[in-house]
Design a protein around this motif. Structure first.
Motif, PDB file in Angstrom:
ATOM      1  N   LYS A 231       9.199   0.890  -2.420  1.00  0.00           N
ATOM      2  CA  LYS A 231      10.100   1.475  -1.425  1.00  0.00           C
ATOM      3  C   LYS A 231      11.286   2.198  -2.083  1.00  0.00           C
ATOM      4  O   LYS A 231      11.622   3.332  -1.729  1.00  0.00           O
TER       5      LYS A 231
ATOM      6  N   LEU B 183       2.859   8.175   9.044  1.00  0.00           N
ATOM      7  CA  LEU B 183       2.861   7.241   7.912  1.00  0.00           C
ATOM      8  C   LEU B 183       1.878   6.093   8.150  1.00  0.00           C
ATOM      9  O   LEU B 183       1.195   5.645   7.228  1.00  0.00           O
TER      10      LEU B 183
ATOM     11  N   VAL C  55       4.546   8.410   0.879  1.00  0.00           N
ATOM     12  CA  VAL C  55       3.612   7.395   0.407  1.00  0.00           C
ATOM     13  C   VAL C  55       3.480   7.576  -1.102  1.00  0.00           C
ATOM     14  O   VAL C  55       3.221   8.675  -1.578  1.00  0.00           O
ATOM     15  N   HIS C  56       3.693   6.511  -1.819  1.00  0.00           N
ATOM     16  CA  HIS C  56       3.581   6.476  -3.278  1.00  0.00           C
ATOM     17  C   HIS C  56       2.091   6.625  -3.637  1.00  0.00           C
ATOM     18  O   HIS C  56       1.266   5.832  -3.205  1.00  0.00           O
ATOM     19  N   THR C  57       1.778   7.676  -4.366  1.00  0.00           N
ATOM     20  CA  THR C  57       0.362   7.952  -4.646  1.00  0.00           C
ATOM     21  C   THR C  57       0.059   7.947  -6.143  1.00  0.00           C
ATOM     22  O   THR C  57       0.971   7.977  -6.968  1.00  0.00           O
TER      23      THR C  57
ATOM     24  N   ALA D 216      -4.676   5.203   2.543  1.00  0.00           N
ATOM     25  CA  ALA D 216      -4.345   4.763   1.179  1.00  0.00           C
ATOM     26  C   ALA D 216      -4.950   3.384   0.889  1.00  0.00           C
ATOM     27  O   ALA D 216      -5.323   3.083  -0.240  1.00  0.00           O
TER      28      ALA D 216
ATOM     29  N   LEU E 266      -1.494   7.292   7.347  1.00  0.00           N
ATOM     30  CA  LEU E 266      -1.643   7.476   5.896  1.00  0.00           C
ATOM     31  C   LEU E 266      -1.829   6.127   5.205  1.00  0.00           C
ATOM     32  O   LEU E 266      -2.561   6.012   4.224  1.00  0.00           O
ATOM     33  N   GLU E 267      -1.173   5.106   5.734  1.00  0.00           N
ATOM     34  CA  GLU E 267      -1.309   3.770   5.138  1.00  0.00           C
ATOM     35  C   GLU E 267      -2.766   3.304   5.191  1.00  0.00           C
ATOM     36  O   GLU E 267      -3.292   2.772   4.208  1.00  0.00           O
TER      37      GLU E 267
ATOM     38  N   ILE F 193      10.345   5.503  -3.561  1.00  0.00           N
ATOM     39  CA  ILE F 193      10.157   6.568  -2.575  1.00  0.00           C
ATOM     40  C   ILE F 193      11.511   7.078  -2.084  1.00  0.00           C
ATOM     41  O   ILE F 193      11.747   8.288  -2.027  1.00  0.00           O
TER      42      ILE F 193
ATOM     43  N   THR G 216       0.819  -1.216   0.000  1.00  0.00           N
ATOM     44  CA  THR G 216       0.000   0.000   0.000  1.00  0.00           C
ATOM     45  C   THR G 216       0.851   1.264   0.000  1.00  0.00           C
ATOM     46  O   THR G 216       0.512   2.254  -0.655  1.00  0.00           O
ATOM     47  N   MET G 217       1.979   1.238   0.710  1.00  0.00           N
ATOM     48  CA  MET G 217       2.825   2.426   0.773  1.00  0.00           C
ATOM     49  C   MET G 217       3.570   2.638  -0.541  1.00  0.00           C
ATOM     50  O   MET G 217       4.137   3.698  -0.756  1.00  0.00           O
TER      51      MET G 217
END
Lengths: 415, 415
Positions: free
Chosen positions: A77, A275, A103-105, A282, A278-279, A80, A73-74
């Motif tokens: 790696k 984070l 966080v990769h969006t 997301a 946020l996870e 980022i 989900t993040m």
């Protein structure tokens, strides 16, 4: 039998597409021109793609060792990590102190969506956001949807024809305590050291939460560090903030959702807490972000040879834009266009203000079918050898025909 | 100077990752096994990818005519058209009558997120959702976040060891008027024609809004039409509904967010209104969906030769799973395991119930390090030549050692 129709009473939504683009598309005039695209265009009129991206894409598709499993989900790696180092510099204090993460969006809209959802839950007092005017249409809606009151601000002085540091300081002085401030790159706003100090001090004492928007690092000055100088200031002053980092426009990967919501906290413990929240958000939004674009960018950023090629391609693009601006300025002078046009080449990046008033803009749109936003800020990469004469002649005509009226009339005083 | 820290009071979020996977990951036992992966696995223990996908990916990356511009907010049009025809059949009444459409979303979580946001705004009375238990963990959170009360239901009868049509009818009879019902594929639930009629009539008269979840068309029976029979029933009865269509698992493109929120309306006019509202919501969520996966799938669906290869690959996967189930059943019989095991081969698709009670499942997890969800529903594609003996012996042991206690004790009566 009675039937419920959930859909029955749903009205047709108004298109949110900028009305300018809509009008442009509906215009039948063969030589119509649109100078407000979001992305960097090539001389041939296509969205620019860094050549090294194409090469890397091919390499990746031929690599049998890769898998295509769900990303966490993040996000990816390595993507980022490499992107954060690019944004803040490898030796950034925040990276060394392990208090920055991301966080990769799904693109920069995804980054704003995620950040705004977080603020709604964890910054309940903040219900007002100030957004730099160029980004209001794109991101304002996201804040509005969760109940924020959205105000826009601009730091362009239409009389002095520059990004005025005093306007910026004034804006920050006037905005209320505890609100969210969305800031773009203010590279052209020449703050003095004492101006910077005043800005920082006001943001701190007024407990304003900064949310940066870095949509195209490297496409302002082609110096990657210079382009994110503002973030380095805030990091060095120990601020916590969000930053939407998009890597779509500076690589030319528009269709893959390569964004990051960057979190800078005051320490690692707080970072991990933010984070983790946020996870959860997301997970509900998209569960797994898309991989292809992130994989291409990571390959480039982590390979010195490819990285060099990419930087070189940025340099060429920025030089080309500067050349276009020089040509526009020169042609306007040769045409005897009243006014000073130095401000065109004094601005960095793809987008810049022409310094026209609303009457002149209206003339260009209506009479010349050259589509320009009301504030006169255009994408200079939309100008090329094929259209530069038509455009500069149009501008000259617009200025001459509206001569006598003040050059840069504020909208309120429109005669 | 006082500083506000928005981040200061943010607590660490509980990981939402299923506790089973978490426990599995923390287990140091070398022969531990996880039988609850979401996706179809190969005999080698990797997520399955259709071979034609790899080939198409390479072709696409070599095609100089493609551009990488932002997709429209609604997504890749040809992808949506081809996927809708796949889902409902080219000659579906809804397609012919031009009352079905879709929004290209970031995976099935994105499709649920978008649909739920719509329902929050336009179906304000509905505040209760019933979700089939296997999907509750994934999608329940999304409904919960916007204020829905989430209930789960199951149609598996642990005594009769089958998907019981009477349970389904009972569930629908008991759920309140006007709520949302998330239904998966109920291909193994042998409803009679009068059962179907009763189901439809109840959903209609109770004004229940159906939200279908089709995560892997073709991976149940390998017959693409058969796998979505339930949608065809609802279309033929003139229902309006949402459906989350995911193309990740049946193509093996896990990392690209290839989902669609399908909208079936009663007429074209209502469809256009609903789609226009969804466009606004998608604009705020991610603005542009990712392209790569959609492009690969469209190339396959629109090319008869590639389509044939893909269908063949589905057939092989489904046959392989059936073979595994046969072997599991046979081995359990040879081991003299008490009980009837015919239900294993009577279930379609990758996932199926083993028909174990909670004591037996606990035994497998604790003593044999074979990780199985509490309800005993496993992913049969996780079983291969390397682990089948250990697994079936473990099951046999679990059943023998708990013999005397009722085979499928309901949880409440746990001694």
């Amino acid at each position: 039998m009675s039937t419920l129709s959930v859909f029955m009473d749903v009205p047709l939504a108004h298109k949110l597409e900028g009305s300018l683009l809509k009008t442009y598309k509906q215009d039948d005039y063969p030589n119509k021109m649109f100078l407000a695209y979001r992305v960097c265009m090539t001389n041939e009129g296509h969205p620019w793609v860094s050549l090294v991206v194409q090469k890397t894409r091919l390499q990746i598709s031929q690599d049998p060792s890769l898998n295509y499993e769900y990303l966490p989900t993040m996000g990816l790696k390595s993507f980022i990590q490499a992107s954060l180092a690019l944004l803040l510099g490898k030796n950034s204090q925040a990276i060394v102190e392990n208090r920055v993460g991301g966080v990769h969006t799904v693109g920069d809209s995804g980054a704003f969506q995620l950040g705004v959802q977080f603020l709604r839950t964890w910054h309940k007092d903040a219900r007002i956001v100030y957004i730099i005017s160029s980004q209001k249409e794109l991101h304002g809606l996201i804040f509005q949807d969760v109940g924020f009151t959205v105000y826009e601000y601009s730091i362009w002085d239409p009389k002095k024809l520059c990004m005025d540091p005093d306007i910026l300081l004034n804006v920050v002085e006037q905005i209320p305590h505890g609100c969210v401030l969305v800031m773009g790159n203010i590279i052209d706003c020449k703050l003095t050291p004492s101006g910077w100090a005043k800005l920082m001090s006001m943001i701190k004492s007024k407990q304003i939460f900064p949310f940066f928007d870095i949509p195209c690092q490297g496409l302002y000055t082609s110096d990657l560090e210079e382009d994110t100088r503002i973030l380095q200031y805030f990091v060095s002053q120990g601020f916590e903030f969000f930053c939407s980092q998009s890597l779509s426009k500076n690589f030319g990967i528009y269709d893959e959702g390569v964004g990051i919501l960057v979190v800078v906290a005051v320490n690692n413990q707080q970072l991990l807490c933010v984070l983790s929240q946020l996870e959860g958000l997301a997970q509900a939004l998209w569960l797994n972000p898309p991989n292809t674009g992130a994989r291409i960018i990571t390959s480039i950023l982590c390979n010195p040879a490819l990285l060099g090629e990419w930087k070189q391609s940025l340099k060429e693009v920025v030089e080309n834009i500067m050349l276009t601006k020089e040509k526009v300025k020169e042609k306007l002078r040769l045409l005897g266009t009243p006014g000073s046009w130095g401000h065109i080449t004094e601005q960095s990046g793809t987008h810049g203000y022409l310094g026209l008033n609303s009457q002149q803009v209206e003339y260009l749109v209506r009479k010349k079918h050259i589509y320009i936003p009301k504030n006169g800020q255009i994408n200079f990469s939309c100008i090329n050898a094929n259209n530069i004469n038509y455009i500069t002649e149009g501008i000259s005509e617009a200025v001459l025909l509206t001569e006598g009226s003040e050059m840069c009339l504020p909208k309120e005083k429109k005669p």
